[in-house]
Scaffold this active site. Structure first.
Site, PDB file in Angstrom:
ATOM      1  N   ARG A  77     -51.777   2.478  -3.524  1.00  0.00           N
ATOM      2  CA  ARG A  77     -52.951   2.644  -2.672  1.00  0.00           C
ATOM      3  C   ARG A  77     -52.639   2.256  -1.229  1.00  0.00           C
ATOM      4  O   ARG A  77     -53.276   2.756  -0.304  1.00  0.00           O
ATOM      5  CB  ARG A  77     -54.101   1.750  -3.167  1.00  0.00           C
ATOM      6  CG  ARG A  77     -54.755   2.257  -4.438  1.00  0.00           C
ATOM      7  CD  ARG A  77     -55.980   1.430  -4.742  1.00  0.00           C
ATOM      8  NE  ARG A  77     -56.755   1.220  -3.536  1.00  0.00           N
ATOM      9  CZ  ARG A  77     -57.499   0.154  -3.279  1.00  0.00           C
ATOM     10  NH1 ARG A  77     -57.587  -0.823  -4.157  1.00  0.00           N
ATOM     11  NH2 ARG A  77     -58.168   0.051  -2.159  1.00  0.00           N
TER      12      ARG A  77
ATOM     13  N   CYS B 198     -65.813  -5.490  -7.654  1.00  0.00           N
ATOM     14  CA  CYS B 198     -64.449  -5.182  -7.258  1.00  0.00           C
ATOM     15  C   CYS B 198     -63.628  -6.354  -7.735  1.00  0.00           C
ATOM     16  O   CYS B 198     -64.126  -7.472  -7.806  1.00  0.00           O
ATOM     17  CB  CYS B 198     -64.419  -5.047  -5.747  1.00  0.00           C
ATOM     18  SG  CYS B 198     -62.885  -5.462  -4.978  1.00  0.00           S
TER      19      CYS B 198
ATOM     20  N   LYS C   4     -53.095   1.593   6.857  1.00  0.00           N
ATOM     21  CA  LYS C   4     -54.120   2.142   5.958  1.00  0.00           C
ATOM     22  C   LYS C   4     -55.520   1.778   6.452  1.00  0.00           C
ATOM     23  O   LYS C   4     -56.400   2.628   6.527  1.00  0.00           O
ATOM     24  CB  LYS C   4     -53.903   1.582   4.548  1.00  0.00           C
ATOM     25  CG  LYS C   4     -55.062   1.837   3.604  1.00  0.00           C
ATOM     26  CD  LYS C   4     -54.823   1.243   2.234  1.00  0.00           C
ATOM     27  CE  LYS C   4     -55.308  -0.168   2.041  1.00  0.00           C
ATOM     28  NZ  LYS C   4     -56.760  -0.352   1.993  1.00  0.00           N
ATOM     29  N   ASN C   5     -55.706   0.518   6.787  1.00  0.00           N
ATOM     30  CA  ASN C   5     -57.052   0.056   7.125  1.00  0.00           C
ATOM     31  C   ASN C   5     -57.538   0.540   8.487  1.00  0.00           C
ATOM     32  O   ASN C   5     -58.706   0.362   8.822  1.00  0.00           O
ATOM     33  CB  ASN C   5     -57.127  -1.473   7.055  1.00  0.00           C
ATOM     34  CG  ASN C   5     -57.163  -1.963   5.617  1.00  0.00           C
ATOM     35  OD1 ASN C   5     -57.214  -1.156   4.685  1.00  0.00           O
ATOM     36  ND2 ASN C   5     -57.131  -3.273   5.442  1.00  0.00           N
TER      37      ASN C   5
ATOM     38  N   ARG D 113     -68.144  -8.520  -3.034  1.00  0.00           N
ATOM     39  CA  ARG D 113     -68.064  -7.630  -1.873  1.00  0.00           C
ATOM     40  C   ARG D 113     -69.292  -6.743  -1.677  1.00  0.00           C
ATOM     41  O   ARG D 113     -69.226  -5.517  -1.780  1.00  0.00           O
ATOM     42  CB  ARG D 113     -66.803  -6.763  -1.950  1.00  0.00           C
ATOM     43  CG  ARG D 113     -65.551  -7.582  -1.947  1.00  0.00           C
ATOM     44  CD  ARG D 113     -64.318  -6.741  -2.053  1.00  0.00           C
ATOM     45  NE  ARG D 113     -63.820  -6.313  -0.754  1.00  0.00           N
ATOM     46  CZ  ARG D 113     -62.692  -5.630  -0.598  1.00  0.00           C
ATOM     47  NH1 ARG D 113     -61.970  -5.293  -1.634  1.00  0.00           N
ATOM     48  NH2 ARG D 113     -62.278  -5.291   0.595  1.00  0.00           N
TER      49      ARG D 113
ATOM     50  N   ASP E 107     -55.307 -10.557   3.583  1.00  0.00           N
ATOM     51  CA  ASP E 107     -54.442  -9.525   2.995  1.00  0.00           C
ATOM     52  C   ASP E 107     -52.969  -9.931   2.969  1.00  0.00           C
ATOM     53  O   ASP E 107     -52.134  -9.199   2.439  1.00  0.00           O
ATOM     54  CB  ASP E 107     -54.592  -8.198   3.764  1.00  0.00           C
ATOM     55  CG  ASP E 107     -55.890  -7.480   3.417  1.00  0.00           C
ATOM     56  OD1 ASP E 107     -56.573  -7.919   2.471  1.00  0.00           O
ATOM     57  OD2 ASP E 107     -56.221  -6.483   4.087  1.00  0.00           O
TER      58      ASP E 107
HETATM   59  C1  UD1 Z   1     -61.551  -5.160   4.967  1.00  0.00           C
HETATM   60  C2  UD1 Z   1     -60.199  -4.616   4.588  1.00  0.00           C
HETATM   61  C3  UD1 Z   1     -59.574  -5.479   3.510  1.00  0.00           C
HETATM   62  C4  UD1 Z   1     -59.552  -6.941   3.942  1.00  0.00           C
HETATM   63  C5  UD1 Z   1     -60.925  -7.398   4.421  1.00  0.00           C
HETATM   64  C6  UD1 Z   1     -60.914  -8.782   5.033  1.00  0.00           C
HETATM   65  C7  UD1 Z   1     -60.454  -2.245   5.001  1.00  0.00           C
HETATM   66  C8  UD1 Z   1     -60.547  -0.864   4.441  1.00  0.00           C
HETATM   67  N1  UD1 Z   1     -60.362  -3.244   4.116  1.00  0.00           N
HETATM   68  O1  UD1 Z   1     -62.373  -5.088   3.796  1.00  0.00           O
HETATM   69  O2  UD1 Z   1     -58.252  -5.012   3.270  1.00  0.00           O
HETATM   70  O3  UD1 Z   1     -59.146  -7.748   2.871  1.00  0.00           O
HETATM   71  O4  UD1 Z   1     -61.434  -6.505   5.409  1.00  0.00           O
HETATM   72  O5  UD1 Z   1     -60.035  -8.832   6.097  1.00  0.00           O
HETATM   73  O6  UD1 Z   1     -60.400  -2.422   6.207  1.00  0.00           O
HETATM   74  N2  UD1 Z   1     -69.478  -9.221   3.018  1.00  0.00           N
HETATM   75  C9  UD1 Z   1     -70.791  -9.354   2.631  1.00  0.00           C
HETATM   76  N3  UD1 Z   1     -71.679  -8.361   2.955  1.00  0.00           N
HETATM   77  C10 UD1 Z   1     -71.298  -7.236   3.619  1.00  0.00           C
HETATM   78  C11 UD1 Z   1     -69.959  -7.108   4.019  1.00  0.00           C
HETATM   79  C12 UD1 Z   1     -69.068  -8.121   3.710  1.00  0.00           C
HETATM   80  O7  UD1 Z   1     -71.178 -10.353   2.014  1.00  0.00           O
HETATM   81  O8  UD1 Z   1     -72.150  -6.360   3.880  1.00  0.00           O
HETATM   82  C13 UD1 Z   1     -68.503 -10.311   2.694  1.00  0.00           C
HETATM   83  C14 UD1 Z   1     -67.435  -9.852   1.713  1.00  0.00           C
HETATM   84  O9  UD1 Z   1     -67.886  -9.988   0.379  1.00  0.00           O
HETATM   85  C15 UD1 Z   1     -66.299 -10.783   2.051  1.00  0.00           C
HETATM   86  C16 UD1 Z   1     -66.436 -10.954   3.571  1.00  0.00           C
HETATM   87  O10 UD1 Z   1     -67.774 -10.599   3.871  1.00  0.00           O
HETATM   88  O11 UD1 Z   1     -66.480 -12.025   1.427  1.00  0.00           O
HETATM   89  C17 UD1 Z   1     -65.498 -10.104   4.380  1.00  0.00           C
HETATM   90  O12 UD1 Z   1     -65.533  -8.790   3.921  1.00  0.00           O
HETATM   91  P1  UD1 Z   1     -65.233  -7.530   4.833  1.00  0.00           P
HETATM   92  O13 UD1 Z   1     -64.603  -7.944   6.117  1.00  0.00           O
HETATM   93  O14 UD1 Z   1     -66.448  -6.688   4.904  1.00  0.00           O
HETATM   94  O15 UD1 Z   1     -64.140  -6.763   3.966  1.00  0.00           O
HETATM   95  P2  UD1 Z   1     -63.938  -5.225   3.927  1.00  0.00           P
HETATM   96  O16 UD1 Z   1     -64.373  -4.657   5.233  1.00  0.00           O
HETATM   97  O17 UD1 Z   1     -64.503  -4.658   2.678  1.00  0.00           O
END
Ligand code: UD1
Length: 417
Positions: free
Chosen positions: A397, A117, A22-23, A122, A305
């Site tokens: 999902r 969320c 999915k990701n 996030r 995850d």
């Molecule tokens: C992706 C995955 C999700 C997984 C996560 C961590 C997808 C669609 N989803 O989510 O399944 O759990 O990686 O491996 O690929 N953060 C910030 N600012 C930002 C971006 C991130 O503070 O602009 C923080 C987030 O709140 C979190 C951490 O960074 O604490 C990691 O998040 P991130 O790797 O961005 O997660 P996703 O990409 O949303």
């Protein structure tokens, strides 16, 4: 609302096929916005999130169609809008992945802020910071990110933390930018590598994906391509844990074992016998597992995850395990549900101490997010008696045909209204 009824205690035995990730599928589908030619993707799982991404693109005038059970054809030759509305973004945070490609190809995008969320705040500040560094103007307007740019310019971007979709958005934005973009502190997840491979098949020049430094040389135009999506490592890991709690013997085929090293090593530590043969992973468990300690970190470490699923495993193991969640601040919502099933878990901040019990008991429980649902399925398979899991739309999902796949392995599981 649909529920799953599971009668626990059945040993899982047999072979199950891993679905596409999915990701990886979500950013790769978004990347089709970067070209006016056709992109054909195979090994795309048929999941609620994939359908949501399809609807999001269709809303912009993109043609998105399923060719068969595992392939989709996407063509963004007649894009009529560049907006990702709140109604879709609120159901799937990964909708933010259209931001980079839209600004890069069309010079504008209006994408709803994902908002809160269930597993934590996030934010998307890193996505915005990067686009600004590349010359875009990004304004927040009534809960939307309004981004505009003439042509994005290559830049050196150092992210404050490792972010998976952030890295992916920057890669896609940089693919059509003027000049070279360097991402430092890039996410190394296999899904990032898969996106880079797809972008390169479209004519992009992305180097270093899978390392902390990714270099993207912008090109004028991208073309269509065919790409097969990588196997879902989280679904695979979930099946391995499910097999272990039932002391089963399960082989997951079409998997990507090289993406699961940290997980496989933990499961071996817990007592599983795991054999890898090409793309097949066989897990055998003869006795009660031993509880293990785990700390979630970005790839190649143990993935957040898989944290909930590992907690279900610890919950029925011998001894006690310490689980530290370092990625998301609110990712222990499965704990009260596991406790309803008789698990012995104490949470203190980011740490959960799990003392394994001999036997969990079936109960009525509620899925709170995607991986929490998977954790409850695993616990239910191990439990004595019947468990009914409510709100399984979370599970849908991210898990393709979960009850069919598990019943083929011998689980007593059915979907009820
Ligand atoms: C992706 C995955 C999700 C997984 C996560 C961590 C997808 C669609 N989803 O989510 O399944 O759990 O990686 O491996 O690929 N953060 C910030 N600012 C930002 C971006 C991130 O503070 O602009 C923080 C987030 O709140 C979190 C951490 O960074 O604490 C990691 O998040 P991130 O790797 O961005 O997660 P996703 O990409 O949303």
């Amino acid at each position: 609302m649909q529920k799953l009824r599971i009668r626990g205690g059945k040993r899982l035995v047999g072979t199950v096929r891993a679905s596409g990730a999915k990701n990886a599928a979500l950013p790769i589908i978004a990347s089709a916005l970067l070209t006016d030619e056709e992109v054909v993707l195979s090994n795309v799982p048929d999941l609620a999130d994939v359908r949501t991404m399809g609807r999001l693109l269709e809303g912009m005038g993109v043609r998105f169609e399923r060719i068969d059970g595992e392939s989709v054809r996407i063509c963004a030759d007649n894009v009529t809008g560049t907006e990702a509305p709140y109604e879709l973004v609120k159901t799937m945070r990964a909708s933010v992945l259209v931001l980079g490609p839209l600004v890069s190809r069309f010079g504008k995008a209006r994408v709803s802020l994902p908002g809160g969320c269930s597993i934590g705040a996030r934010p998307v500040d890193q996505h915005i910071k990067a686009l600004k560094a590349m010359g875009a103007c990004v304004e927040i307007d009534h809960g939307y990110m309004d981004a505009t740019a003439s042509r994005l310019k290559g830049a050196r971007i150092v992210t404050d933390m490792v972010t998976v979709t952030g890295t992916e958005n920057i890669m896609m934005a940089a693919a059509l930018a003027d000049g070279v973009t360097v991402i430092e502190n890039a996410a190394r997840e296999p899904e990032v590598v898969d996106l880079a491979e797809c972008l390169n098949a479209m004519g992009a020049r992305v180097h270093g994906a899978g390392t902390p430094q990714i270099v993207i040389e912008g090109v004028e135009k991208l073309h269509g391509c065919r790409h097969s999506v990588i196997a879902d490592r989280i679904e695979t890991g979930t099946f391995l844990c499910a097999a272990m709690v039932t002391r089963g013997d399960v082989t997951v085929t079409h998997a990507a074992p090289e993406t699961l090293e940290a997980v496989i090593s933990k499961l071996r530590e817990a007592g599983a016998v795991i054999d890898i043969d090409g793309t097949s992973i066989r897990v055998r468990m003869q006795s009660r597992p031993t509880a293990v300690d785990v700390r979630t970190v970005p790839h190649p470490g143990f993935p957040t995850d898989m944290q909930a699923q590992l907690m279900a495993l610890d919950a029925v193991s011998q001894g006690s395990g310490r689980i530290v969640e370092t990625i998301f601040e609110n990712r222990f919502m499965h704990v009260p549900e596991l406790q309803r099933m008789g698990a012995d878990i104490h949470v203190d901040g980011h740490t959960a101490v799990v003392r394994g019990v001999e036997q969990l008991e079936g109960a009525n429980v509620m899925a709170t997010d995607l991986r929490a649902s998977a954790c409850l399925v695993i616990a239910a398979l191990a439990a004595q008696g019947e468990t009914v899991i409510d709100r399984i739309y979370h599970l849908d999902r991210g898990y393709e045909h979960i009850e069919e796949k598990l019943s083929k392995l011998g689980a007593d599981i059915e979907r009820i209204a």
